[in-house]
Structures are given as C-alpha cells and as structure tokens.
Design a protein around this motif. Structure first.
Motif, PDB file in Angstrom:
ATOM      1  N   THR A   1     -22.933   2.651 -51.098  1.00  0.00           N
ATOM      2  CA  THR A   1     -24.303   3.736 -51.434  1.00  0.00           C
ATOM      3  C   THR A   1     -25.210   3.409 -50.270  1.00  0.00           C
ATOM      4  O   THR A   1     -25.431   4.451 -49.622  1.00  0.00           O
ATOM      5  CB  THR A   1     -25.035   3.545 -52.492  1.00  0.00           C
ATOM      6  OG1 THR A   1     -24.047   3.465 -53.811  1.00  0.00           O
ATOM      7  CG2 THR A   1     -26.225   4.290 -52.714  1.00  0.00           C
ATOM      8  N   VAL A   2     -25.468   2.403 -49.687  1.00  0.00           N
ATOM      9  CA  VAL A   2     -26.679   1.974 -48.541  1.00  0.00           C
ATOM     10  C   VAL A   2     -25.707   2.405 -47.459  1.00  0.00           C
ATOM     11  O   VAL A   2     -26.312   3.147 -46.714  1.00  0.00           O
ATOM     12  CB  VAL A   2     -26.693   0.730 -48.641  1.00  0.00           C
ATOM     13  CG1 VAL A   2     -27.633   0.478 -47.250  1.00  0.00           C
ATOM     14  CG2 VAL A   2     -27.407   0.174 -49.860  1.00  0.00           C
ATOM     15  N   GLY A   3     -24.416   2.163 -47.169  1.00  0.00           N
ATOM     16  CA  GLY A   3     -23.507   2.359 -46.018  1.00  0.00           C
ATOM     17  C   GLY A   3     -23.519   3.869 -45.852  1.00  0.00           C
ATOM     18  O   GLY A   3     -23.607   4.628 -44.885  1.00  0.00           O
TER      19      GLY A   3
ATOM     20  N   PHE B   1     -25.362   6.187 -42.923  1.00  0.00           N
ATOM     21  CA  PHE B   1     -24.251   6.878 -41.847  1.00  0.00           C
ATOM     22  C   PHE B   1     -24.718   8.336 -42.046  1.00  0.00           C
ATOM     23  O   PHE B   1     -24.738   9.084 -40.785  1.00  0.00           O
ATOM     24  CB  PHE B   1     -22.906   6.880 -42.402  1.00  0.00           C
ATOM     25  CG  PHE B   1     -21.887   7.226 -41.561  1.00  0.00           C
ATOM     26  CD1 PHE B   1     -21.349   6.811 -40.242  1.00  0.00           C
ATOM     27  CD2 PHE B   1     -21.507   8.755 -42.189  1.00  0.00           C
ATOM     28  CE1 PHE B   1     -20.494   7.571 -39.536  1.00  0.00           C
ATOM     29  CE2 PHE B   1     -20.409   9.529 -41.321  1.00  0.00           C
ATOM     30  CZ  PHE B   1     -20.089   8.961 -39.964  1.00  0.00           C
ATOM     31  N   SER B   2     -25.032   8.898 -43.292  1.00  0.00           N
ATOM     32  CA  SER B   2     -25.259  10.509 -43.343  1.00  0.00           C
ATOM     33  C   SER B   2     -26.684  10.838 -42.470  1.00  0.00           C
ATOM     34  O   SER B   2     -26.752  11.661 -41.850  1.00  0.00           O
ATOM     35  CB  SER B   2     -25.539  10.766 -44.724  1.00  0.00           C
ATOM     36  OG  SER B   2     -25.976  11.975 -45.079  1.00  0.00           O
TER      37      SER B   2
ATOM     38  N   LEU C   1     -21.289   1.062 -43.183  1.00  0.00           N
ATOM     39  CA  LEU C   1     -22.770   0.140 -42.642  1.00  0.00           C
ATOM     40  C   LEU C   1     -22.525  -0.125 -41.225  1.00  0.00           C
ATOM     41  O   LEU C   1     -23.585  -0.153 -40.560  1.00  0.00           O
ATOM     42  CB  LEU C   1     -22.769  -1.159 -43.503  1.00  0.00           C
ATOM     43  CG  LEU C   1     -23.371  -0.992 -44.829  1.00  0.00           C
ATOM     44  CD1 LEU C   1     -23.035  -2.392 -45.638  1.00  0.00           C
ATOM     45  CD2 LEU C   1     -24.764  -0.674 -44.880  1.00  0.00           C
ATOM     46  N   LEU C   2     -21.481  -0.435 -40.686  1.00  0.00           N
ATOM     47  CA  LEU C   2     -21.373  -0.592 -39.168  1.00  0.00           C
ATOM     48  C   LEU C   2     -21.985   0.420 -38.538  1.00  0.00           C
ATOM     49  O   LEU C   2     -22.577   0.240 -37.527  1.00  0.00           O
ATOM     50  CB  LEU C   2     -19.836  -0.965 -38.851  1.00  0.00           C
ATOM     51  CG  LEU C   2     -19.617  -1.226 -37.401  1.00  0.00           C
ATOM     52  CD1 LEU C   2     -20.181  -2.294 -36.728  1.00  0.00           C
ATOM     53  CD2 LEU C   2     -18.038  -1.127 -37.147  1.00  0.00           C
ATOM     54  N   PHE C   3     -21.490   1.581 -38.666  1.00  0.00           N
ATOM     55  CA  PHE C   3     -22.047   2.924 -37.825  1.00  0.00           C
ATOM     56  C   PHE C   3     -23.357   3.212 -38.496  1.00  0.00           C
ATOM     57  O   PHE C   3     -24.273   3.552 -37.500  1.00  0.00           O
ATOM     58  CB  PHE C   3     -20.950   3.898 -38.023  1.00  0.00           C
ATOM     59  CG  PHE C   3     -19.816   3.834 -37.285  1.00  0.00           C
ATOM     60  CD1 PHE C   3     -19.702   4.407 -35.848  1.00  0.00           C
ATOM     61  CD2 PHE C   3     -18.648   3.050 -37.647  1.00  0.00           C
ATOM     62  CE1 PHE C   3     -18.420   4.133 -35.023  1.00  0.00           C
ATOM     63  CE2 PHE C   3     -17.710   2.725 -37.007  1.00  0.00           C
ATOM     64  CZ  PHE C   3     -17.483   3.291 -35.637  1.00  0.00           C
TER      65      PHE C   3
END
Length: 715
Positions: free
Chosen positions: A109-111, A115-116, A168-170
């Motif tokens: 959810t965090v990622g 990203f969005s 999360l990375l991006f």
C-alpha cells in the motif's frame, strides 16, 4: 497541431509507458497462473486489490490536483505538500493494514501510494520521458523480482514482498525530489477540487472491483471465472483510454490544443474493438479451450472500449477545467448503472448479460461526462442527485435479486431452483394442482436449509460447529445429527476407516491453508493434522443424545453424507405434502419419488459437455463423488477435497464414483467411501452390499459393480 509541435514525443512516450505496463502486467498474471493454483491466484489478486484500493484512499486525489494546477500556477510547493500528505497517509494506513491484515499488503500500500504520487508529479511537470521510464522500470522489476522471491521462499507472500519492494524502489526514488519545497497551505487552497477528485478516484476503483464481488455472490465462482478471463482480455485492449487520459490531462491543463489526438484516439478505439473480437475468435479456442464460453463476452466487452475512450478524453477535459465534481457524479451514476445491469441483465441472460453490464457501465460513464456539464444551475448537484437515484435503484434491485430460491411453473411441472449447502438446488414436482406443488417445493427447500443449519461446520449456530469447538466435552445433539453421525461411523467401520467424518482438519489444510500458501504441506504439518483424524475417537451416546471427542482439536465434517440426508428429508416433506412424482437435485446428487421414470445423465469427469451414460431412476437415488467438482491445480497436480484419511493426501485412485441406491444418504456416503478405497476394494464393497456402482479410475477406465444394469456410452 500545437500540442504535437511543442511536445511531439510526449504522446508517444505515454503510449509506450501504458502499453508496456499493460503487456508486462498481463505476462505477470499469466506466469502466476502457471506457477500457483487458481485459488491462491484469486487470493493474491484479492490482496493486491485491497492494496490498490487503500493506495487510492491514501493519494487522496492529490495526483490529479497536482497535474491540473501545477501546469497553470508553476508552484512547486503544491507538489511537495501533496507528496508529504500522501507519504503520511500511506504510512498510517500501511501500518494499520500490516497489523490487521498482512504486513506485505501494508508495505505494498505504501509503495503503490508513493509510486502513484511520483508518476503524477512527472506528468505535472510534463516530464513524459521520466514518466515512461518509471512505468517500464517498475513493471520490469515487478515481473521478475516477485517470482524470484516466490521461488526462493516457496510462499505466495513472496510475490507480495517482491511487488512491494518494486514499487517502493521507484516511489521513494522520485519522492526525494518532491519533499524539499513543501507548503500544506497550497494543498488546502485546492481542497474542494481535491476531495471531489478523491471521490471520483474511489468511485473508479469501485467500478473496477465491485462487479467481481457481486458476480461471485449472485452467480457463483464458475461464471465469475469466465467473466474474469473475458474482463482481463478487455483490459488488455482497453489500454487506449488510459493512454489518452494520462497524456491529455497535463496537455489540456497547460492550455494546449488536443483535438487531433482525440479524434485519432476515438478512431483507434474502433480498431481495438474489432481487434478484441478477432482475438476472441482466433486466439481463445486454441490457447484457452476452457474459456471458449467467454468468446461472445469478450466481443461484447470489446465494444465498451469505444465509450471508455470517450470517457477518458472527457475526464481529462473536465479535470483540466477544474470540474472534478462532475467527474465524481458521473462515476457514481455509472456505478449505479453497473450494479443495476449486473443484477438485471445477469439474471436474464447469464454470462452475456454480465458482459453487457460492462458495456452499459462504460456508456453510462461517457454519457454522464458529456451531458452532466450541460445542465445549468448546479450541474454538480444534478449529477449527484442522478447518481444517488441510480445507486438507490441499484441497491433495491440487487436486494431483490439476492433470493434464496426461484419458482417456475410450466403446465403441471413446478420447479424450484436455489442455493443451499454451498451448491445449487433443484426441486421438480409434477402435479396438476400447481398451488399445492408450489407450497410443497418451498417446504422441501426450507427443509434442506434447516438440515444445513444443523450440520454445517461453518455456521456458528449449528450443532456440528458446537461439537467441533467443544474440545473433549460432551455436546448435546438432536436425534437427526446423532443419526447422521452414527451412519457415518457405520461406513467408517465397513470401509476400514476410508470414510471418516473426523477428516475435517485434513480437508481444511488442503482446501484452505494450501490454497493460500501455494505449496504442498510439509510432512510435519501433515503428520500433525493426521494425529487429529480417527473415527474411533468420536464417541456417540445415543441414549443421552450427545457426543464428544477423545482428543483435543478433533473436528468432524459431514460433507460426504449430510447432503444425501438433506435430500432424503426433502423427499419426505414432498411425500407428506401429497406429491406423487418429484425429483430433488442438490449439487448433482439426486433422488426421485413416484412411479415416473426420470432420466439422469452421468457426467464425464474430464469432459464437461460429455456424459458417461444415461440412467433411468424410479424411486431411487444417485450420488457421484469426483475430483472435478471442488479442485485446483498446484503446478500440474490436481488437488481436490476428497481426502484419504489414512495418507492425509487427496485420494488419487479414482476420477469419479457414481452409486445408485434406494435413498440418498447411502448413495452419498458410499460414493465417497468407494472413491477413497479405490477401484478394486471399492468394487468389492459394492458387490458385497449388492449396490449399483460405476467407477472411473485415475487412468480413465470404467468399472461397474455386479449389480449395475445401466448402459454406458461406447458399451
């Protein structure tokens, strides 16, 4: 021409981003379909859907707010403030989700949220190249990383972990550029627009996921499976509306002219609709033969690409004009139309009706986006009022559609169809007095519901549930439950324990735990569950009407016999009502009463549209147990619900067993018993009892008992 000349590569880069995302996303889900079984596939899809819904809540409509206003005001503080709010909301919601549901869903959810908001920031700055590479990068990594972790861990949770890490990375990489220039006041100035946008986003998510929930509840998982397949194909071809929206929103917000691209987009939607139809005809039959029933559904859904494209264009235009309230009203209106269509068209036309509901929803959305702005004097209020009426109507229709049974009268034939005991029920009566017959079939159906209420292991009010949660204490039971339990132990005794009502811990392990974990159970886990299985450790005190277990943690399931008992009870109710000719069918187990001969087909266990043979029943019952009714594939291994209580694994010597007896409780129990015993021992038991039986072995051979006197196909 201005939009093309000023940013000639922007549209192409958005196209590349969205098409690549769609293709890699489709490959990802196809790979998972090969690696994990359908139920784990569905459970994973459910968890990811939850994360996507929660991320939509966390972004709070701020993505479209940034794109709409940044290009007009050139205020970087809006970007930074929006990013900080989304970061805070996602951390709070993610933490709560981790505690309540699953830590990987919380992290995902965090990622997804980060990203969005980061990709929207790139659109707000018209950095289409960055936007493109972010999508290509995240989808490429999320194609390989989750599957690698899954193979390493051997758990479906590894897929969620890989997805979370990818996004999360991006998301974090882009977020660091946004948090240096922050002003929450800039966000507050746009709060009205932001809230309306957020509502529209939530409505859009509901449009994308609510249909699956409704169809699963109202029409069953078999229809939902074919519908979902058709819908996935629709989404593959419906990438165009996404492309147009993500490109046109920043361009329109910047004041650029986009009429040429809009016209080309609508023309392209016609081509894609035709391509979807050809795909259904040419590709589905050879590659997906199990889904040929969905060909026409794909063609109908394909037509929805055209209004969806128009909706994408109009949505971008309305957001650019800061009319988020109209978008919200249109989405609510479309949602209401979608619910009405599912409940009404689905009921009338089945799968084709459900496919038509997708088309109706997209037409309603496009119509709302076009016509709601034309109302003067408060278009938002009018849109909201129409949306409210549509939703109220939808809820009323859906509530009337969720009926437990339906009755049809055709001459002297009265037929009730409904759902009970987790399967379909059909009760047919031939009677000149149709009013009496109608009352009789209702009473018979209610009797099946009553028996289910007594013997369901899942209903907390049932006697079996009470027994299963009693430890080793005595539990008072009704004479009926005592009778069925004793009958179960009788078949346990004559089969040497192949029929065992205490097998529930093993059934739950295979049909619940294995489905969610996506792997064969460890020998240690299997051994632990086997310790809780043993019919000798179920004690029945018939005189005092009670029963108990001798081991803590034991549980019973009457899934192999209760359905037969319920059918017998329904037949007794019909006879007491004065019915002379009737047939009761619960999930394929059948009993007939009266002098009339009823023709019943025995299904082939591997070819759904073929029959092993046709039998004539007169005051008899037939039951079939097979590995083709409740099953899933784990790799290439078929996992089904009929568990051998001695080995702990699904029984594998038979494909199906059909038994014909005078009553259904014996037919039901014997078909399960023989299935577990295997062809040789099973035939020996049938011959000893003088029972008619048909066995289909695991290699497809048919074996009949000595009493079998029906013809078979090919014999």
């Amino acid at each position: 021409m201005g939009a093309v000349s000023k940013n000639r590569h922007g549209f192409a880069q958005v196209v590349i981003a969205q098409v690549t995302a769609a293709i890699l996303g489709t490959i990802f889900w196809l790979l998972l379909a090969v690696l994990i079984h359908p139920i784990a596939y569905g459970h994973l899809s459910w968890l990811i859907s939850i994360a996507m819904i929660l991320s939509t809540l966390c972004t709070f409509g701020l993505g479209k707010t940034m794109v709409t206003y940044h290009l007009k005001e050139k205020n970087s503080k809006l970007l930074g403030g929006s990013a900080v709010i989304v970061l805070a909301l996602s951390l709070i919601v993610g933490a709560g989700t981790s505690l309540v549901l699953d830590p990987w869903v919380g992290l995902l959810t965090v990622g997804l949220s980060l990203f969005s908001i980061t990709t929207y920031a790139e659109l707000a700055k018209r950095q289409y190249k960055h936007y493109m590479w972010m999508w290509i990068g995240v989808r490429t990594i999320s194609l390989f990383l989750p599957i690698w972790i899954y193979c390493s861990w051997g758990l479906v949770a590894g897929i969620l972990a890989g997805l979370a890490a990818s996004y999360l990375l991006f998301g974090l990489k882009g977020l660091k550029h946004l948090c240096f220039d922050v002003s929450l006041r800039e966000v507050w100035k746009k709060i009205k627009f932001t809230v309306s946008t957020w509502g529209a986003d939530v409505s859009k998510v509901a449009i994308n996921f609510l249909d699956k929930v409704l169809i699963g509840v109202l029409f069953g998982m078999a229809i939902l499976g074919t519908y979902q397949f058709a819908y996935r194909i629709f989404l593959l071809f419906a990438v165009l509306p996404q492309i147009l929206f993500f490109y046109l929103l920043p361009e329109k917000s910047a004041g650029e002219k986009t009429s040429r691209i809009e016209t080309c987009g609508i023309l392209a939607s016609l081509v894609l609709a035709g391509a979807a139809s050809l795909f259904a005809l040419l590709v589905v039959p050879p590659l997906f033969p199990n889904f040929v029933d969905g060909i026409q559904s794909i063609q109908i859904m394909g037509l929805a690409i055209i209004p969806a494209t128009i909706a994408g264009i109009k949505t971008a235009d309305l957001y650019a004009q800061e009319k988020a309230h109209v978008v919200l009203g249109s989405h609510l209106f479309a949602l209401g139309v979608g619910i009405v269509s599912i409940t009404s068209l689905g009921k009338a036309f089945g799968l084709l009706g459900l496919a038509s509901s997708v088309l109706a929803l997209q037409v309603a959305l496009a119509a709302g986006l076009i016509f709601f702005p034309k109302f003067r004097g408060g278009s938002g209020k009018i849109a909201a009022s129409l949306a409210g009426v549509a939703l109220i109507t939808a809820l009323m229709l859906s509530s009337t559609s969720v009926q437990s049974s339906q009755i049809t009268v055709n001459g002297d034939r009265v037929k009730l169809t409904g759902v009970a005991m987790d399967t379909t029920v059909s009760i047919t009566v031939i009677e000149n007095d149709t009013e009496k017959a109608t009352t009789a079939v209702k009473d018979a159906f209610n009797e099946i519901i009553r028996v289910e209420g007594l013997m369901s292991p899942e209903e907390e009010s049932s006697e079996i549930y009470a027994l299963n949660h009693s430890g080793t204490s005595w539990v008072n039971l009704s004479p009926e439950t005592i009778y069925v339990l004793k009958k179960s132990l009788y078949y346990s005794g004559i089969s040497g324990g192949c029929f065992d009502p205490t097998v529930k811990p093993l059934v739950d392990m295979w049909m619940k735990k294995v489905k969610t974990q996506g792997k064969i159970p460890d020998p240690t886990d299997l051994s632990d569950e086997l310790e809780l299985v043993g019919w000798e450790n179920l004690v029945i005190d018939e005189e005092n009407g009670r029963a108990r277990f001798l081991k803590e943690g034991m549980q019973v399931t009457l899934g192999g016999i209760a359905k037969g008992y319920a059918i017998d009870r329904a037949c007794e109710v019909l006879e007491k009502s004065g019915v002379k000719q009737a047939l009761v069918d619960v999930g394929g187990d059948i009993r007939t009463i009266g002098a009339k001969s009823w023709t019943v087909a025995i299904q082939h266990p591997r070819q759904e549209s073929e029959w092993l043979g046709i039998i004539e029943l007169e005051n008899e019952a037939v039951a079939t147990s097979g590995d083709y009714r409740r099953f899933f594939f784990l790799g290439s291994t078929r996992i089904h619900h009929i568990i051998n209580p001695k080995t702990g694994y699904p029984a594998e010597a038979c494909m199906s067993v059909t038994v014909v007896t005078e009553n259904c409780i014996d037919a039901d129990a014997l078909s399960t018993t023989v299935f577990v015993m295997g062809p040789d021992d099973g035939k020996e038991l049938l011959d000893f009892l003088g029972i008619k039986g048909l066995i289909v072995t695991s290699d497809g051979q048919t074996i009949t008992s000595n009493s079998w006197d029906f013809s078979l196909n090919g014999s």
